[in-house]
Design a protein around this motif. Structure first.
Motif, PDB file in Angstrom:
ATOM      1  N   LEU A 221     -91.225 -36.607 -35.077  1.00  0.00           N
ATOM      2  CA  LEU A 221     -90.022 -35.907 -35.520  1.00  0.00           C
ATOM      3  C   LEU A 221     -89.700 -34.739 -34.591  1.00  0.00           C
ATOM      4  CD1 LEU A 221     -87.914 -36.013 -37.767  1.00  0.00           C
ATOM      5  CD2 LEU A 221     -89.363 -34.491 -39.088  1.00  0.00           C
ATOM      6  N   LYS A 222     -90.728 -33.989 -34.209  1.00  0.00           N
ATOM      7  CA  LYS A 222     -90.546 -32.857 -33.285  1.00  0.00           C
ATOM      8  C   LYS A 222     -90.048 -33.367 -31.927  1.00  0.00           C
ATOM      9  CE  LYS A 222     -93.219 -29.285 -30.950  1.00  0.00           C
ATOM     10  NZ  LYS A 222     -94.573 -28.779 -30.723  1.00  0.00           N
ATOM     11  N   GLY A 223     -90.643 -34.438 -31.433  1.00  0.00           N
ATOM     12  CA  GLY A 223     -90.216 -35.013 -30.159  1.00  0.00           C
ATOM     13  C   GLY A 223     -88.782 -35.504 -30.204  1.00  0.00           C
ATOM     14  N   ALA A 224     -88.392 -36.095 -31.326  1.00  0.00           N
ATOM     15  CA  ALA A 224     -87.015 -36.563 -31.477  1.00  0.00           C
ATOM     16  C   ALA A 224     -86.047 -35.387 -31.470  1.00  0.00           C
ATOM     17  CB  ALA A 224     -86.880 -37.366 -32.770  1.00  0.00           C
ATOM     18  N   ALA A 225     -86.434 -34.286 -32.125  1.00  0.00           N
ATOM     19  CA  ALA A 225     -85.583 -33.094 -32.154  1.00  0.00           C
ATOM     20  C   ALA A 225     -85.407 -32.508 -30.757  1.00  0.00           C
ATOM     21  CB  ALA A 225     -86.168 -32.053 -33.101  1.00  0.00           C
ATOM     22  N   GLU A 226     -86.409 -32.723 -29.901  1.00  0.00           N
ATOM     23  CA  GLU A 226     -86.350 -32.227 -28.524  1.00  0.00           C
ATOM     24  C   GLU A 226     -85.634 -33.213 -27.596  1.00  0.00           C
ATOM     25  OE1 GLU A 226     -90.553 -29.759 -28.882  1.00  0.00           O
ATOM     26  OE2 GLU A 226     -90.450 -31.537 -27.607  1.00  0.00           O
ATOM     27  N   GLY A 227     -85.197 -34.355 -28.146  1.00  0.00           N
ATOM     28  CA  GLY A 227     -84.446 -35.325 -27.357  1.00  0.00           C
ATOM     29  C   GLY A 227     -85.272 -36.384 -26.674  1.00  0.00           C
ATOM     30  N   ASN A 228     -86.556 -36.504 -26.992  1.00  0.00           N
ATOM     31  CA  ASN A 228     -87.420 -37.524 -26.393  1.00  0.00           C
ATOM     32  C   ASN A 228     -86.977 -38.903 -26.888  1.00  0.00           C
ATOM     33  OD1 ASN A 228     -89.636 -39.432 -26.196  1.00  0.00           O
ATOM     34  ND2 ASN A 228     -90.887 -37.703 -25.555  1.00  0.00           N
ATOM     35  N   GLU A 229     -86.534 -39.763 -25.957  1.00  0.00           N
ATOM     36  CA  GLU A 229     -85.989 -41.071 -26.329  1.00  0.00           C
ATOM     37  C   GLU A 229     -87.024 -41.965 -27.015  1.00  0.00           C
ATOM     38  OE1 GLU A 229     -82.745 -41.247 -22.697  1.00  0.00           O
ATOM     39  OE2 GLU A 229     -84.013 -42.970 -23.061  1.00  0.00           O
ATOM     40  N   GLU A 230     -88.269 -41.908 -26.557  1.00  0.00           N
ATOM     41  CA  GLU A 230     -89.315 -42.720 -27.194  1.00  0.00           C
ATOM     42  C   GLU A 230     -89.529 -42.286 -28.637  1.00  0.00           C
ATOM     43  OE1 GLU A 230     -92.937 -42.876 -24.968  1.00  0.00           O
ATOM     44  OE2 GLU A 230     -91.899 -43.380 -23.115  1.00  0.00           O
ATOM     45  N   ALA A 231     -89.543 -40.974 -28.875  1.00  0.00           N
ATOM     46  CA  ALA A 231     -89.722 -40.454 -30.230  1.00  0.00           C
ATOM     47  C   ALA A 231     -88.552 -40.860 -31.109  1.00  0.00           C
ATOM     48  CB  ALA A 231     -89.883 -38.942 -30.202  1.00  0.00           C
ATOM     49  N   ILE A 232     -87.353 -40.803 -30.572  1.00  0.00           N
ATOM     50  CA  ILE A 232     -86.167 -41.204 -31.344  1.00  0.00           C
ATOM     51  C   ILE A 232     -86.277 -42.670 -31.742  1.00  0.00           C
ATOM     52  CG2 ILE A 232     -83.670 -41.571 -31.188  1.00  0.00           C
ATOM     53  CD1 ILE A 232     -83.631 -39.019 -29.374  1.00  0.00           C
ATOM     54  N   ALA A 233     -86.742 -43.512 -30.824  1.00  0.00           N
ATOM     55  CA  ALA A 233     -86.890 -44.945 -31.123  1.00  0.00           C
ATOM     56  C   ALA A 233     -87.937 -45.183 -32.208  1.00  0.00           C
ATOM     57  CB  ALA A 233     -87.259 -45.709 -29.851  1.00  0.00           C
ATOM     58  N   LEU A 234     -88.971 -44.346 -32.246  1.00  0.00           N
ATOM     59  CA  LEU A 234     -90.039 -44.521 -33.233  1.00  0.00           C
ATOM     60  C   LEU A 234     -89.635 -44.093 -34.637  1.00  0.00           C
ATOM     61  CD1 LEU A 234     -93.134 -43.251 -31.246  1.00  0.00           C
ATOM     62  CD2 LEU A 234     -92.589 -45.608 -31.838  1.00  0.00           C
ATOM     63  N   LEU A 235     -88.644 -43.237 -34.766  1.00  0.00           N
ATOM     64  CA  LEU A 235     -88.287 -42.702 -36.076  1.00  0.00           C
ATOM     65  C   LEU A 235     -87.908 -43.786 -37.079  1.00  0.00           C
ATOM     66  CD1 LEU A 235     -86.309 -39.409 -35.466  1.00  0.00           C
ATOM     67  CD2 LEU A 235     -88.537 -39.699 -36.523  1.00  0.00           C
ATOM     68  N   GLY A 236     -87.306 -44.853 -36.593  1.00  0.00           N
ATOM     69  CA  GLY A 236     -86.867 -45.905 -37.517  1.00  0.00           C
ATOM     70  C   GLY A 236     -87.963 -46.862 -37.915  1.00  0.00           C
ATOM     71  N   THR A 237     -89.148 -46.749 -37.348  1.00  0.00           N
ATOM     72  CA  THR A 237     -90.202 -47.712 -37.646  1.00  0.00           C
ATOM     73  C   THR A 237     -91.049 -47.224 -38.814  1.00  0.00           C
ATOM     74  OG1 THR A 237     -91.731 -46.715 -36.095  1.00  0.00           O
ATOM     75  CG2 THR A 237     -90.301 -48.441 -35.240  1.00  0.00           C
ATOM     76  N   LYS A 238     -91.514 -48.167 -39.600  1.00  0.00           N
ATOM     77  CA  LYS A 238     -92.425 -47.852 -40.703  1.00  0.00           C
ATOM     78  C   LYS A 238     -93.735 -48.580 -40.453  1.00  0.00           C
ATOM     79  CE  LYS A 238     -88.920 -47.042 -44.150  1.00  0.00           C
ATOM     80  NZ  LYS A 238     -88.460 -47.292 -45.480  1.00  0.00           N
ATOM     81  N   GLY A 239     -94.803 -47.997 -40.921  1.00  0.00           N
ATOM     82  CA  GLY A 239     -96.096 -48.655 -40.786  1.00  0.00           C
ATOM     83  C   GLY A 239     -96.729 -48.507 -39.425  1.00  0.00           C
ATOM     84  N   ARG A 240     -96.184 -47.628 -38.575  1.00  0.00           N
ATOM     85  CA  ARG A 240     -96.798 -47.411 -37.265  1.00  0.00           C
ATOM     86  C   ARG A 240     -98.175 -46.790 -37.420  1.00  0.00           C
ATOM     87  NH1 ARG A 240     -94.792 -47.951 -32.473  1.00  0.00           N
ATOM     88  NH2 ARG A 240     -96.044 -46.303 -31.557  1.00  0.00           N
TER      89      ARG A 240
END
Length: 124
Positions: free
Chosen positions: A46-65
């Motif tokens: 979540l922190k990485g996504a807030a910072e604009g990290n594309e990989e983190a943004i892609a992971l946000l929608g996944t469940k069970g990681r």
């Protein structure tokens, strides 16, 4: 003797190592692992996504990681179990999901390879 196994956050490993040594418990084993609890969002992602990290943004929608964790294992005499548990909790408790788990299991015997010492003498 008991084995105290703790699953902790990766970023708490150095603090945990220091706290165990400061408590007089310098000997332990640590392993990298992957796992997840009941929570569905990793705060680091979540922190990485807030910072604009594309990989983190892609992971946000996944469940069970599965998320990187550390397993710390300490074998101690019965009298030291509570000290180990309290030390690990003291360093790792943030009050947020993902702080980890601690399991305590009995150990039948232990032998120090170098000297042949057995039982509690091998872990003291």
């Amino acid at each position: 003797m008991k084995e105290v196994m703790a699953i902790i956050r990766m970023n708490k490993m150095n603090q945990t190592k220091k706290a165990l040594a400061d408590a007089g418990l310098p000997a332990f084993v640590a392993l990298e692992c992957l796992g997840r609890g009941r929570g569905l969002i990793n705060q680091e992602v979540l922190k990485g996504a807030a910072e604009g990290n594309e990989e983190a943004i892609a992971l946000l929608g996944t469940k069970g990681r599965l998320y990187p964790k550390r397993i710390v294992t300490v074998v101690v005499p019965d009298a030291d179990v509570q000290k180990v548990v309290d030390t690990i909790i003291g360093v790792n408790k943030s009050g947020r999901a993902g702080d980890g788990k601690i399991m305590v299991m009995p150990i039948g015997d232990s032998v120090r390879v170098r000297t042949g010492e057995a039982g509690e003498a091998a872990v003291s």
